[in-house]
Design an enzyme around this catalytic site. Sequence first.
Site, PDB file in Angstrom:
ATOM      1  CG  ASP A  31      -9.899   3.243   3.415  1.00  0.00           C
ATOM      2  OD1 ASP A  31      -9.083   3.520   4.310  1.00  0.00           O
ATOM      3  OD2 ASP A  31      -9.684   3.498   2.201  1.00  0.00           O
ATOM      4  CB  ILE A  32     -12.268   6.324  -0.348  1.00  0.00           C
ATOM      5  CG1 ILE A  32     -12.996   6.748  -1.604  1.00  0.00           C
ATOM      6  CG2 ILE A  32     -10.768   6.532  -0.497  1.00  0.00           C
ATOM      7  CD1 ILE A  32     -12.933   8.252  -1.869  1.00  0.00           C
ATOM      8  CG  ASN A  88      -0.627   3.228   9.075  1.00  0.00           C
ATOM      9  OD1 ASN A  88      -0.045   2.212   9.452  1.00  0.00           O
ATOM     10  ND2 ASN A  88      -1.455   3.224   8.042  1.00  0.00           N
ATOM     11  CD  GLU A  96      -1.967   7.096   1.966  1.00  0.00           C
ATOM     12  OE1 GLU A  96      -3.162   7.402   1.729  1.00  0.00           O
ATOM     13  OE2 GLU A  96      -1.391   6.136   1.444  1.00  0.00           O
ATOM     14  CB  VAL A  97      -5.565  11.126   6.522  1.00  0.00           C
ATOM     15  CG1 VAL A  97      -6.498  12.221   7.032  1.00  0.00           C
ATOM     16  CG2 VAL A  97      -5.923  10.736   5.092  1.00  0.00           C
ATOM     17  CG  HIS A 101      -7.008   7.274  10.490  1.00  0.00           C
ATOM     18  ND1 HIS A 101      -6.181   8.362  10.347  1.00  0.00           N
ATOM     19  CD2 HIS A 101      -6.556   6.339   9.612  1.00  0.00           C
ATOM     20  CE1 HIS A 101      -5.274   8.112   9.410  1.00  0.00           C
ATOM     21  NE2 HIS A 101      -5.471   6.886   8.960  1.00  0.00           N
ATOM     22  CG  MET A 102      -8.345   1.291  14.973  1.00  0.00           C
ATOM     23  SD  MET A 102      -9.227   0.891  16.510  1.00  0.00           S
ATOM     24  CE  MET A 102      -7.989   1.297  17.736  1.00  0.00           C
ATOM     25  CG  HIS A 103      -6.440   1.694   8.708  1.00  0.00           C
ATOM     26  ND1 HIS A 103      -6.727   1.978   7.389  1.00  0.00           N
ATOM     27  CD2 HIS A 103      -5.522   2.612   9.092  1.00  0.00           C
ATOM     28  CE1 HIS A 103      -6.005   3.019   7.000  1.00  0.00           C
ATOM     29  NE2 HIS A 103      -5.262   3.423   8.016  1.00  0.00           N
TER      30      HIS A 103
END
Length: 118
Positions: A31-32, A88, A96-97, A101-103
């Site tokens: 993650d950025i 999310n 947000e995106v 995706h999974m964090h």
Amino acid sequence: MAEETIFTKIINGDIPSEIIYHDDLVTAFKDIAPKTDHHILIVTNKPIPTVSDVEAEDEQMLGRLFIIAKKIATDLGVDKSGYRLIVNCGPDGGQEVPHIHMHLLAGGKLGGLGFPQK
Ligand code: 5GP
């Protein structure tokens, strides 16, 4: 097929990122803006916007997210000490995106639910 996203550009190598895993179904990269010592995003290669858009045919790809989460956690050495997986969904879920995706968050005690404050 859903529209191309910033994550599609990362998967295709069109914008730079620290990719740590890639196969035919999913891609993982750092993650950025990491919220923890280790903050990895595991992303479906197919740009499905949210969990609310998944179809039965996506089952194998969605299962792969967990298989690769386990692999990355093991590689990071946190498979036994623990980590957190977050998906999310939609505006109220804090997504947000619009690309599933999974964090994977790890690095010490993470506290209660939600993103830890670094
Ligand atoms: P979301 O809020 O949608 O669940 O999470 C999106 C995540 O993508 C955020 O944690 C954010 O820091 C990360 N992110 C957004 N743009 C980029 C980017 O260009 N590169 C990388 N590596 N991560 C990004």
